[in-house]
Design a protein around this motif. Structure first.
Motif, PDB file in Angstrom:
ATOM      1  N   LEU A   1      85.251  24.354  57.909  1.00  0.00           N
ATOM      2  CA  LEU A   1      85.583  24.061  56.513  1.00  0.00           C
ATOM      3  C   LEU A   1      84.611  23.099  55.874  1.00  0.00           C
ATOM      4  O   LEU A   1      84.647  22.912  54.655  1.00  0.00           O
ATOM      5  CB  LEU A   1      87.005  23.482  56.442  1.00  0.00           C
ATOM      6  N   GLY A   2      83.739  22.493  56.664  1.00  0.00           N
ATOM      7  CA  GLY A   2      82.798  21.516  56.144  1.00  0.00           C
ATOM      8  C   GLY A   2      83.087  20.122  56.653  1.00  0.00           C
ATOM      9  O   GLY A   2      84.034  19.897  57.423  1.00  0.00           O
ATOM     10  N   GLU A   3      82.284  19.161  56.211  1.00  0.00           N
ATOM     11  CA  GLU A   3      82.412  17.775  56.660  1.00  0.00           C
ATOM     12  C   GLU A   3      82.334  16.833  55.459  1.00  0.00           C
ATOM     13  O   GLU A   3      81.719  17.154  54.434  1.00  0.00           O
ATOM     14  CB  GLU A   3      81.301  17.426  57.651  1.00  0.00           C
ATOM     15  N   LEU A   4      82.947  15.663  55.617  1.00  0.00           N
ATOM     16  CA  LEU A   4      83.002  14.667  54.550  1.00  0.00           C
ATOM     17  C   LEU A   4      82.535  13.322  55.085  1.00  0.00           C
ATOM     18  O   LEU A   4      82.984  12.879  56.142  1.00  0.00           O
ATOM     19  CB  LEU A   4      84.434  14.550  54.017  1.00  0.00           C
ATOM     20  N   LEU A   5      81.641  12.676  54.346  1.00  0.00           N
ATOM     21  CA  LEU A   5      81.147  11.347  54.704  1.00  0.00           C
ATOM     22  C   LEU A   5      81.890  10.306  53.880  1.00  0.00           C
ATOM     23  O   LEU A   5      81.822  10.306  52.643  1.00  0.00           O
ATOM     24  CB  LEU A   5      79.643  11.252  54.455  1.00  0.00           C
ATOM     25  N   VAL A   6      82.619   9.414  54.588  1.00  0.00           N
ATOM     26  CA  VAL A   6      83.464   8.412  53.942  1.00  0.00           C
ATOM     27  C   VAL A   6      83.144   7.034  54.501  1.00  0.00           C
ATOM     28  O   VAL A   6      82.902   6.880  55.700  1.00  0.00           O
ATOM     29  CB  VAL A   6      84.961   8.727  54.166  1.00  0.00           C
ATOM     30  N   VAL A  42      92.928  23.894  48.359  1.00  0.00           N
ATOM     31  CA  VAL A  42      92.567  22.860  49.335  1.00  0.00           C
ATOM     32  C   VAL A  42      91.523  23.441  50.282  1.00  0.00           C
ATOM     33  O   VAL A  42      91.771  24.443  50.956  1.00  0.00           O
ATOM     34  CB  VAL A  42      93.788  22.382  50.135  1.00  0.00           C
ATOM     35  N   ILE A  43      90.333  22.837  50.317  1.00  0.00           N
ATOM     36  CA  ILE A  43      89.301  23.274  51.266  1.00  0.00           C
ATOM     37  C   ILE A  43      89.599  22.707  52.648  1.00  0.00           C
ATOM     38  O   ILE A  43      89.557  23.423  53.654  1.00  0.00           O
ATOM     39  CB  ILE A  43      87.905  22.841  50.785  1.00  0.00           C
ATOM     40  N   GLY A  44      89.911  21.437  52.725  1.00  0.00           N
ATOM     41  CA  GLY A  44      90.223  20.796  53.994  1.00  0.00           C
ATOM     42  C   GLY A  44      90.620  19.353  53.782  1.00  0.00           C
ATOM     43  O   GLY A  44      90.439  18.798  52.689  1.00  0.00           O
ATOM     44  N   GLY A  58      85.021  15.963  60.233  1.00  0.00           N
ATOM     45  CA  GLY A  58      85.220  17.385  60.034  1.00  0.00           C
ATOM     46  C   GLY A  58      86.525  17.644  59.301  1.00  0.00           C
ATOM     47  O   GLY A  58      87.566  17.055  59.622  1.00  0.00           O
ATOM     48  N   LEU A  59      86.497  18.516  58.294  1.00  0.00           N
ATOM     49  CA  LEU A  59      87.697  18.833  57.531  1.00  0.00           C
ATOM     50  C   LEU A  59      88.632  19.713  58.350  1.00  0.00           C
ATOM     51  O   LEU A  59      88.199  20.570  59.117  1.00  0.00           O
ATOM     52  CB  LEU A  59      87.333  19.533  56.228  1.00  0.00           C
ATOM     53  N   LYS A  60      89.944  19.494  58.181  1.00  0.00           N
ATOM     54  CA  LYS A  60      90.963  20.270  58.885  1.00  0.00           C
ATOM     55  C   LYS A  60      91.859  20.948  57.863  1.00  0.00           C
ATOM     56  O   LYS A  60      91.904  20.557  56.700  1.00  0.00           O
ATOM     57  CB  LYS A  60      91.793  19.346  59.799  1.00  0.00           C
TER      58      LYS A  60
END
Length: 394
Positions: free
Chosen positions: A258-263, A357-359, A391-393
């Motif tokens: 689903l992609g990844e997010l940097l936080v 919702v993507i993830g 990683g998005l879930k």
């Protein structure tokens, strides 16, 4: 006037005109070549962008409709077919609960009463390990498989845990599958279950592959694949009754990409606040028929499983690798920290229907291994922003 004088006057008059005309032709040709080069460059750029934005559809490895019911199977089989028996945990399908409670921050209950940026950590590829053993009864031509346990499984649920079970089959036969029981809320489950494959001559087993796939059981949605193991039986000496520890590998047909997010998280104990910086995302799943998405990020502050406060970023149009760099401040009393969490959702904005919702990512004191690590590192390094990829879930 003499003829020679007339000819000289004509030459003096026409020469500048010819030179000017030649210069004009040269300039037009130059501009045309430049335009052609720019067009080619743009075309190549668009082609490269299209390549970057391509995504592929993924699905589960096996359709659930083929799972054997929970009982001992006895049936007549054609030549070459084997009898299988074992236990099966039925699955359920349904709709995900999506209610949101916009309670004020004052809903917190009363109970008894400086900046350096860290290096960005990449998401862990560790999917855990599984232990199992095998033996073969030559008299009954039965392969006996004992699924013992798994360790260090990743959390698939927002509670910071998973509900794992194992699917089993002997490839290339995908129709006859068996399953272990589901172990609720457990990242180190012990199954200790035995399964038998009857009627397999030893030489036939040499052409089979033991396939184990670990899933996270979901009551209201499709089960999430965690990882898999392939073991060719030609590589196993079944006369020794061996025991194996195998690392789980990613399921190539799973729908987890689903992609990844940097936080970035920063905790300020004196001010009793947490600053969240939504930095960027990458490789997001395309949600629109155009092969792209219009992503934005929504953050819910949650206390004791109750949603308290919501904030969100701006929307980035037609982008699968958006850069946000937007910060949000949440005031959190110190004595509420242990029961506080943040649900961070990457959304795809739609004009004519409900946003998709993507993830999601859940950052909390008790969540997935990487999420918990990020939280603890934030607490241990006050006033310092700590950034990590997640990683998005689903």
């Amino acid at each position: 006037m003499r003829a020679d004088d007339v000819q000289q006057v004509a030459e003096n008059t026409l020469l500048p005109v010819v030179v000017a005309a030649a210069s004009l032709v040269t300039m037009v040709m130059t501009l045309a070549l430049c335009s052609l080069c720019q067009w080619c460059h743009r075309r190549d750029s668009y082609t490269e962008l299209e390549r970057d934005d391509e995504t592929s559809e993924k699905g589960g490895a096996f359709p659930h409709s083929n799972v054997i019911s929970r009982k001992t199977i006895k049936f007549e089989r054609p030549p070459g077919k084997a009898l299988v028996r074992g236990n099966v945990q039925p699955n359920a399908d349904g709709d995900e609960d999506s209610a949101e409670n916009g309670t004020s921050l004052k809903a917190y209950e009363d109970e008894g009463s400086d900046s350096n940026e860290d290096a960005v950590s990449e998401p862990s590829a560790n999917l855990g390990r599984i232990q199992f053993s095998m033996s073969y009864d030559f008299d009954t031509m039965t392969l006996v498989l004992h699924i013992k346990r798994a360790v260090e499984l990743p959390a698939k649920d927002f509670s910071g845990t998973s509900d794992p079970f194992v699917k089993i089959c002997l490839l290339p036969d995908k129709k006859n599958k068996m399953e272990t029981k589901v172990k609720r809320r457990n990242l180190n489950p012990h199954w200790n279950e035995t399964f038998q494959f009857e009627g397999f001559p030893y030489d036939k087993l040499q052409h089979r592959v033991l396939y184990l796939q670990v899933f996270d059981y979901d009551r209201f949605s499709r089960n999430d694949p965690i990882g898999e193991v392939h073991l060719p039986l030609c590589e196993v000496d079944l006369t020794e009754s061996p025991t194996f520890w195998k690392d789980l590998r990613p399921c190539p047909n799973s729908n987890d990409n689903l992609g990844e997010l940097l936080v970035s998280l920063c905790y300020q104990p004196t001010a009793q606040r947490i600053t969240i910086v939504v930095m960027k995302a990458r490789h997001l799943k395309a949600m629109d028929i155009t092969g792209t998405s219009d992503p934005y990020v929504k953050i819910w502050l949650v206390y004791r499983e109750k949603k308290i406060e919501k904030k969100k970023t701006s929307c980035k149009k037609r982008c699968l690798n958006p850069v946000f760099n937007e910060s949000f401040i949440f005031d959190i009393p110190m004595d509420k920290m242990k029961e506080t969490s943040f649900i961070i959702s990457v959304m795809d904005k739609d004009t004519l229907k409900k946003n998709d919702v993507i993830g999601k990512v859940c950052l909390a004191p008790r969540s997935g291994p990487l999420e918990t690590k990020h939280w603890k590192e934030m607490i241990s390094k006050p006033r310092q922003p700590v950034a990590m990829w997640h990683g998005l879930k689903k």
